[in-house]
Write a protein that holds these residues in place. Sequence first.
Motif, short mmCIF file in Angstrom:
data_model
loop_
_atom_site.label_atom_id
_atom_site.label_comp_id
_atom_site.label_asym_id
_atom_site.label_seq_id
_atom_site.Cartn_x
_atom_site.Cartn_y
_atom_site.Cartn_z
N HIS A 117 0.85 -1.20 0.00
CA HIS A 117 0.00 0.00 0.00
C HIS A 117 0.88 1.24 0.00
N ILE A 118 0.40 2.30 -0.63
CA ILE A 118 1.01 3.62 -0.46
C ILE A 118 -0.11 4.63 -0.23
N ALA A 119 0.20 5.64 0.55
CA ALA A 119 -0.72 6.75 0.79
C ALA A 119 -0.01 8.04 0.40
N PHE A 120 -0.68 8.86 -0.39
CA PHE A 120 -0.05 10.12 -0.83
C PHE A 120 -1.08 11.23 -0.82
N ARG A 121 -0.57 12.45 -0.77
CA ARG A 121 -1.44 13.62 -0.77
C ARG A 121 -1.90 13.93 -2.19
N LEU A 122 -3.19 14.15 -2.32
CA LEU A 122 -3.78 14.43 -3.63
C LEU A 122 -3.25 15.73 -4.21
N LYS A 123 -3.01 16.70 -3.35
CA LYS A 123 -2.61 18.03 -3.82
C LYS A 123 -1.18 18.07 -4.31
N SER A 124 -0.27 17.44 -3.54
CA SER A 124 1.16 17.55 -3.85
C SER A 124 1.76 16.25 -4.39
N LEU A 125 1.03 15.16 -4.32
CA LEU A 125 1.50 13.81 -4.67
C LEU A 125 2.61 13.34 -3.75
N LYS A 126 2.79 13.99 -2.62
CA LYS A 126 3.80 13.58 -1.65
C LYS A 126 3.37 12.29 -0.96
N VAL A 127 4.27 11.29 -0.98
CA VAL A 127 3.97 10.01 -0.34
C VAL A 127 4.11 10.15 1.18
N GLU A 128 3.05 9.81 1.88
CA GLU A 128 3.03 9.91 3.34
C GLU A 128 3.31 8.56 4.01
N ALA A 129 3.01 7.46 3.32
CA ALA A 129 3.23 6.14 3.90
C ALA A 129 3.42 5.13 2.78
N ASP A 130 4.32 4.17 3.03
CA ASP A 130 4.59 3.09 2.09
C ASP A 130 4.79 1.84 2.92
N PHE A 131 3.86 0.88 2.83
CA PHE A 131 3.89 -0.23 3.79
C PHE A 131 3.26 -1.48 3.19
N MET A 132 3.53 -2.61 3.85
CA MET A 132 2.90 -3.89 3.53
C MET A 132 1.99 -4.25 4.68
N CYS A 133 0.84 -4.81 4.38
CA CYS A 133 -0.02 -5.29 5.45
C CYS A 133 -0.87 -6.45 4.95
N ARG A 134 -1.30 -7.25 5.90
CA ARG A 134 -2.13 -8.40 5.58
C ARG A 134 -3.59 -7.94 5.57
N GLY A 135 -4.26 -8.17 4.48
CA GLY A 135 -5.63 -7.71 4.37
C GLY A 135 -5.67 -6.28 3.85
N LEU A 136 -6.82 -5.64 4.04
CA LEU A 136 -7.06 -4.31 3.51
C LEU A 136 -6.80 -3.25 4.56
N ALA A 137 -6.04 -2.23 4.20
CA ALA A 137 -5.78 -1.11 5.10
C ALA A 137 -6.89 -0.07 4.98
N ARG A 138 -7.06 0.70 6.05
CA ARG A 138 -8.04 1.80 6.05
C ARG A 138 -7.35 3.06 6.55
N PRO A 139 -7.65 4.22 5.96
CA PRO A 139 -7.06 5.46 6.45
C PRO A 139 -7.61 5.81 7.84
N PHE A 140 -6.75 6.23 8.73
CA PHE A 140 -7.16 6.70 10.06
C PHE A 140 -6.71 8.16 10.18
N VAL A 141 -7.66 9.07 10.23
CA VAL A 141 -7.35 10.49 10.29
C VAL A 141 -7.68 11.01 11.68
N ILE A 142 -6.69 11.57 12.37
CA ILE A 142 -6.91 12.15 13.70
C ILE A 142 -7.41 13.57 13.54
N GLU A 143 -8.59 13.85 14.09
CA GLU A 143 -9.17 15.18 13.95
C GLU A 143 -9.01 15.96 15.26
#
Length: 262
Positions: A236-262
């Motif tokens: 999996h990779i997570a990146f910012r839509l605006k800048s395309l900056k990669v925030e996370a690059d990882f392997m995981c078993r199963g499906l990952a979900r975004p967790f946003v701290i508000e």
Amino acid sequence: MVPRGDFFLTRIQVQGPGQHVLEDCRRGLLLFSDTKTLRVFNPMTHRVSSVGQLPRRRGRDADHRGRTLCLLPDGDDPDAFRVMSMQHRNGHKLARLEVYELEQPRYQPGATWPRFTADSIHLRCTRATESFENAKTMTFSDVLLPPGVTHQSAYSVGETEDGTCCLVHVFQDGGWLMQVWRFKLGDDHDSNGAQMWELERQVPLTLGGDSVDQVRAIVGGIVLLCFNSSSSYQHHIAFRLKSLKVEADFMCRGLARPFVIE
């Protein structure tokens, strides 16, 4: 904030046989289920809210199966929520949404998985449409997907950093490309649905030799991609839509979900 949070879930206790299943993750809250109980957990405040399992309907409605449970934000309070249950019938050709506190369930054919942006629920359908439900009025509207996007494409509906509804489509045309479509608010949903989307930009993505499996989610302007894998661990990779900056690059078993701290 992260060291203070309980991300080892030490305050979650399983009731009866089996284990907790992560049903949904939204606005910093986690929704777990076991055989008897639903629990909503805030890892940052350590608050646990327990709810009895939602009752299954009897009679002619008993043939709805395969419930998907989701958190439905309730106002601006991050700890305020309702639980939405989506149930399938006739081989997923018909789906029923139930938002508890409402008197009548609503029906939608061919829906598969709910996404939330602002006051809308987005259901990815088995045909070339997205079904938009207004969470306040509980009314459905079918909207055609943008040109070149089908229900088999790697895409997802979510929101940008400013909360605008968007659709992100990743596809291969020589190299990997990403399209960002914005949903045009205020237009008539009953008109030509393809005109509801406006192409904001199309940019190349550098993904190495990996093949994109799916756009898993877009939350707060963060795009989560997962890649095809021959093992039980997916890249999996997570990146910012605006800048395309990669925030996370990882392997995981199963499906990952975004967790946003508000």
